[in-house]
Design an enzyme around this catalytic site. Sequence first.
Site, short mmCIF file in Angstrom:
data_model
loop_
_atom_site.label_atom_id
_atom_site.label_comp_id
_atom_site.label_asym_id
_atom_site.label_seq_id
_atom_site.Cartn_x
_atom_site.Cartn_y
_atom_site.Cartn_z
N SER A 108 0.90 -1.31 -0.05
CA SER A 108 -0.05 -0.04 0.12
C SER A 108 0.89 1.33 -0.03
CB SER A 108 -0.93 -0.06 1.14
OG SER A 108 -2.01 0.78 0.98
N HIS A 116 -7.41 -6.04 0.31
CA HIS A 116 -6.03 -5.00 0.47
C HIS A 116 -5.03 -5.71 1.38
CE1 HIS A 116 -4.05 -1.62 -0.35
NE2 HIS A 116 -4.10 -1.00 0.92
#
Length: 254
Positions: A85, A235
């Site tokens: 990320s 994610h």
Amino acid sequence: MILHSNILGEGKPFIILHGFLGMSDNWKTLGRQFSEQGFQVHLVDQRNHGRSFWGDDFSYELLAEDLKNYCEAHNLEEIVLLGHSMGGKTAMLFSSLYPEFVSKLLVADISPRFYPVHHQAILEGLSALDFSEIKSRGEADKVLGHYVTDFGTRQFLLKNLYWIEKGQLALRINLEVLKDEVSEIGESLPSHLRFEKEALFLKGDRSEYIGAEDERLIKNQFTNANIITIANSGHWLHAENPKDFYLAVIDFIK
């Protein structure tokens, strides 16, 4: 100032960068597994996170420069670099600006493109934690639950709690600066930058962070990149399916 890290094992240097509001400890289990495969794993706290230094300025350019300073301070060359990320954006920029430091690049569930701000509820919840009133992790979780309904996300965020002294909790993150600079988290990699060495992008099959258009963008800026999907994950693919994530990473770096 040099970034704080937890260094595991001996061998080829392997740096791991956490995501926004995370810390190096999030990667301790996987880091230990990677170190058992002949790597010296550096679990790094990025600025304003974990045990690293705080600063009023925050941008990917600074995060990349911090990483360069870290590599120079530890005499690291030909590193394997993995970022998730926000850490993936740092890793992409660092590799593109300083390719001489990097042998292989891995990016977990993020694309070079711009992402709109989407952390407002989380930041509001963290800002609502009044540590003159809150005296336990349970109390903090209860307050945060008014803003963040997902239990797993709250547990991730509450890892930032620590005891300054007996009876006094605080957050390790520099919350005020991260709130002020949150728009920086979504900034795109400059479109002219390229990285031509081997790269692997990993995406969760339930995540929307890397779509078809992102794959075209990745292949354009990372000309020797492969993109693979980690099943049964979103994610936080490394936490949701650590076994498949580990196997994919080891297959690529060994």
